[in-house]
Design a protein around this motif. Structure first.
Motif, PDB file in Angstrom:
ATOM      1  N   SER A 369       0.817  -1.217   0.000  1.00  0.00           N
ATOM      2  CA  SER A 369       0.000   0.000   0.000  1.00  0.00           C
ATOM      3  C   SER A 369       0.848   1.262   0.000  1.00  0.00           C
ATOM      4  O   SER A 369       0.425   2.318  -0.475  1.00  0.00           O
ATOM      5  N   LYS A 370       2.103   1.157   0.518  1.00  0.00           N
ATOM      6  CA  LYS A 370       3.004   2.305   0.586  1.00  0.00           C
ATOM      7  C   LYS A 370       4.070   2.282  -0.508  1.00  0.00           C
ATOM      8  O   LYS A 370       4.966   3.124  -0.529  1.00  0.00           O
ATOM      9  N   HIS A 371       3.971   1.301  -1.424  1.00  0.00           N
ATOM     10  CA  HIS A 371       4.930   1.139  -2.522  1.00  0.00           C
ATOM     11  C   HIS A 371       6.358   0.992  -2.000  1.00  0.00           C
ATOM     12  O   HIS A 371       7.310   1.565  -2.539  1.00  0.00           O
ATOM     13  N   LYS A 372       6.507   0.204  -0.955  1.00  0.00           N
ATOM     14  CA  LYS A 372       7.813  -0.017  -0.346  1.00  0.00           C
ATOM     15  C   LYS A 372       8.237  -1.483  -0.468  1.00  0.00           C
ATOM     16  O   LYS A 372       7.419  -2.361  -0.727  1.00  0.00           O
ATOM     17  N   SER A 373       9.524  -1.717  -0.258  1.00  0.00           N
ATOM     18  CA  SER A 373      10.040  -3.084  -0.248  1.00  0.00           C
ATOM     19  C   SER A 373       9.852  -3.686   1.142  1.00  0.00           C
ATOM     20  O   SER A 373       9.654  -2.966   2.131  1.00  0.00           O
ATOM     21  N   ALA A 374       9.937  -5.019   1.212  1.00  0.00           N
ATOM     22  CA  ALA A 374       9.796  -5.695   2.503  1.00  0.00           C
ATOM     23  C   ALA A 374      10.401  -7.086   2.413  1.00  0.00           C
ATOM     24  O   ALA A 374      10.490  -7.679   1.323  1.00  0.00           O
ATOM     25  N   THR A 375      10.846  -7.603   3.549  1.00  0.00           N
ATOM     26  CA  THR A 375      11.338  -8.983   3.629  1.00  0.00           C
ATOM     27  C   THR A 375      10.881  -9.599   4.939  1.00  0.00           C
ATOM     28  O   THR A 375      10.696  -8.896   5.945  1.00  0.00           O
ATOM     29  N   PHE A 376      10.698 -10.906   4.941  1.00  0.00           N
ATOM     30  CA  PHE A 376      10.425 -11.644   6.172  1.00  0.00           C
ATOM     31  C   PHE A 376      10.720 -13.114   5.913  1.00  0.00           C
ATOM     32  O   PHE A 376      10.870 -13.539   4.760  1.00  0.00           O
ATOM     33  N   GLU A 377      10.802 -13.898   6.973  1.00  0.00           N
ATOM     34  CA  GLU A 377      11.018 -15.337   6.845  1.00  0.00           C
ATOM     35  C   GLU A 377       9.820 -16.090   7.401  1.00  0.00           C
ATOM     36  O   GLU A 377       9.194 -15.664   8.379  1.00  0.00           O
ATOM     37  N   TYR A 378       9.511 -17.202   6.734  1.00  0.00           N
ATOM     38  CA  TYR A 378       8.462 -18.099   7.218  1.00  0.00           C
ATOM     39  C   TYR A 378       8.901 -19.522   6.918  1.00  0.00           C
ATOM     40  O   TYR A 378       9.268 -19.834   5.774  1.00  0.00           O
ATOM     41  N   LEU A 379       8.914 -20.359   7.913  1.00  0.00           N
ATOM     42  CA  LEU A 379       9.398 -21.737   7.791  1.00  0.00           C
ATOM     43  C   LEU A 379      10.784 -21.785   7.150  1.00  0.00           C
ATOM     44  O   LEU A 379      11.082 -22.633   6.312  1.00  0.00           O
ATOM     45  N   LYS A 380      11.627 -20.808   7.543  1.00  0.00           N
ATOM     46  CA  LYS A 380      13.020 -20.704   7.094  1.00  0.00           C
ATOM     47  C   LYS A 380      13.161 -20.362   5.617  1.00  0.00           C
ATOM     48  O   LYS A 380      14.250 -20.472   5.045  1.00  0.00           O
ATOM     49  N   GLN A 381      12.070 -19.928   4.998  1.00  0.00           N
ATOM     50  CA  GLN A 381      12.122 -19.493   3.608  1.00  0.00           C
ATOM     51  C   GLN A 381      12.038 -17.969   3.583  1.00  0.00           C
ATOM     52  O   GLN A 381      11.183 -17.381   4.249  1.00  0.00           O
ATOM     53  N   ARG A 382      12.935 -17.326   2.834  1.00  0.00           N
ATOM     54  CA  ARG A 382      12.960 -15.871   2.781  1.00  0.00           C
ATOM     55  C   ARG A 382      11.961 -15.357   1.745  1.00  0.00           C
ATOM     56  O   ARG A 382      11.972 -15.774   0.582  1.00  0.00           O
ATOM     57  N   HIS A 383      11.123 -14.424   2.201  1.00  0.00           N
ATOM     58  CA  HIS A 383      10.123 -13.794   1.342  1.00  0.00           C
ATOM     59  C   HIS A 383      10.557 -12.352   1.090  1.00  0.00           C
ATOM     60  O   HIS A 383      10.962 -11.650   2.022  1.00  0.00           O
ATOM     61  N   ARG A 384      10.433 -11.924  -0.148  1.00  0.00           N
ATOM     62  CA  ARG A 384      10.932 -10.598  -0.497  1.00  0.00           C
ATOM     63  C   ARG A 384       9.927  -9.888  -1.414  1.00  0.00           C
ATOM     64  O   ARG A 384       9.377 -10.494  -2.342  1.00  0.00           O
ATOM     65  N   LEU A 385       9.718  -8.614  -1.147  1.00  0.00           N
ATOM     66  CA  LEU A 385       8.859  -7.772  -1.992  1.00  0.00           C
ATOM     67  C   LEU A 385       9.675  -6.590  -2.485  1.00  0.00           C
ATOM     68  O   LEU A 385      10.331  -5.893  -1.703  1.00  0.00           O
ATOM     69  N   THR A 386       9.645  -6.374  -3.803  1.00  0.00           N
ATOM     70  CA  THR A 386      10.300  -5.201  -4.389  1.00  0.00           C
ATOM     71  C   THR A 386       9.284  -4.441  -5.241  1.00  0.00           C
ATOM     72  O   THR A 386       8.284  -5.008  -5.700  1.00  0.00           O
ATOM     73  N   TYR A 387       9.581  -3.175  -5.459  1.00  0.00           N
ATOM     74  CA  TYR A 387       8.676  -2.326  -6.244  1.00  0.00           C
ATOM     75  C   TYR A 387       9.490  -1.443  -7.175  1.00  0.00           C
ATOM     76  O   TYR A 387      10.426  -0.762  -6.738  1.00  0.00           O
ATOM     77  N   THR A 388       9.152  -1.484  -8.472  1.00  0.00           N
ATOM     78  CA  THR A 388       9.850  -0.668  -9.464  1.00  0.00           C
ATOM     79  C   THR A 388       8.878  -0.207 -10.542  1.00  0.00           C
ATOM     80  O   THR A 388       8.265  -1.041 -11.233  1.00  0.00           O
TER      81      THR A 388
END
Length: 400
Positions: A369-388
């Motif tokens: 909603s803020k057009h920002k990047s983000a990362t987090f881990e779940y079950l030891k898998q890295r999740h990543r969000l990028t915006y361009t």
């Protein structure tokens, strides 16, 4: 239980343009043949146009008849009007059946597969007329030449007649005849007969579930099979984690599955770890890609492929290592499709839509909603969000 009735498998018989002379048998007069041929030429491909004159009259009649039968439209009044007034009011379906009968009278001129296809289709024409005896005759001829769909079609016809004992015997006989009949749909239907004790068949839930499992082993992406196995493990074996797994799969398309997942017995028995483990356990080149490609193709309401846009303009992609093993899966999307895209990628890897993943996804939605990047881990898998430049990419890195 979920019942899955087969639709006669339609092989596209693309047909031709130019009319070549072929002297029809006595059952079809020249005017009828010509009118069917003209209709046929409008539906055909350039290839079949070139090949048509090289075919036997049996093959030509099969192509003409099957095209007429499998097309839902009726012939125009011009097309059904014949010089011979005896045929003036003949419909498209009737003419199609007569052409198929002509082909069947010369079946020895056809290859084995075409024979099976012909008998199977001809059987369906009689089934439509509720001529069960003749339909069964042709289905059995198709079975004799091991046409894959014929056995299930015959069994389903008996089920529709409430003759479940005959359906069961048909399925079992075919399984003994050839491996070609051991299809997911046949096992699903046979299992359902036993599980329910349909008609005069003795109820045997264990045997019924074993056939469902055979169906699942051949094709694990069928919603009905997953639902049935979920019911079995929920009510009979009390293996709630397995039940949750199956219901989680069909929950995307079946409201019944979503409702059952919310039952007290299944709360907390998430399927995400098991579904993820199936991917991480694969180590040979292309194994992960093959599994994920199948999941992507069958898990949603449309067939989706990597590197191709979906109908909602999503694009799923993978990254691979030097030994051709998938290391990351991603989806690109615009903000309007954010919820759909993230849900689908999570389902591709974790299956279960109601897990502990929901909490970190709130963080991701806020970043979108803020057009920002983000990362987090779940079950030891890295999740990543990028915006361009108006495009988001949400990815999951696969780590053993």
């Amino acid at each position: 239980m979920k019942w899955s009735y087969v639709v006669i498998l339609i092989f596209t018989l693309a047909l031709c343009a130019a009319v070549n002379s072929a002297e029809p048998d006595s059952g079809i007069d020249k005017a009828q043949w010509q009118q069917a041929r003209e209709y046929f030429s409008q539906q055909g491909s350039t290839l079949e146009n070139k090949l048509f004159s090289d075919y036997s009259t049996a093959k030509q009649a099969l192509l003409l008849g099957s095209t007429l039968w499998l097309n839902d439209e009726t012939l125009t009044q011009k097309n059904i009007t014949q010089k011979n007034t005896n045929h003036k009011n003949e419909t498209q379906k009737t003419l199609a059946q007569r052409l198929l009968i002509q082909a069947a009278s010369q079946a020895d001129m056809l290859h084995k597969f075409d024979q099976g296809y012909l008998y199977n289709l001809l059987a369906s024409t009689y089934q439509r007329e509720n001529n069960i005896t003749t339909a069964a005759h042709y289905f059995n001829l198709s079975i004799d030449v091991e046409y894959p769909d014929a056995c299930n079609n015959l069994g389903v016809m008996w089920e529709q007649q409430n003759n479940f004992k005959q359906a069961k015997e048909t399925y079992i006989r075919c399984l003994a005849l050839s491996k070609v009949f051991a299809t997911p749909l046949l096992y699903l239907n046979l299992g359902t007969i036993y599980y329910n004790g349909a008609g005069t068949v003795n109820k045997n839930k264990l045997l019924g579930a074993s056939y469902w499992q055979k169906s699942y082993d051949l094709f694990p992406f069928d919603a009905d099979t997953n639902y049935n196995l979920g019911i079995y493990h929920l009510n009979e074996t009390k293996r709630y984690a397995k039940a949750r797994y199956y219901f989680a799969y069909c929950a995307f398309s079946d409201p019944d599955c979503s409702q059952i997942i919310a039952s007290n017995a299944l709360i907390g028995h998430y399927a995400d770890k098991a579904y993820l483990k199936e991917v991480l356990a694969l180590s040979a080149p292309y194994q992960r890609e093959n599994l994920l490609s199948d999941r992507l193709k069958y898990a949603f309401n449309e067939a989706i492929y990597f590197d191709e846009l979906t109908k909602n303009n999503l694009r799923f992609t993978i990254e691979t290592s030097d030994n051709n093993q998938v290391t990351s899966v991603a989806v690109s999307f615009t903000q309007s499709e954010a919820e759909r895209a993230t849900l689908m990628l999570n389902r591709l890897i974790y299956l279960d839509m109601f897990t502990g993943l929901n909490l970190p996804m709130l963080k991701l939605k806020s970043a979108i909603s803020k057009h920002k990047s983000a990362t987090f881990e779940y079950l030891k898998q890295r999740h990543r969000l990028t915006y361009t430049e108006g495009i988001f990419v949400y990815s999951i890195e696969l780590n053993n």
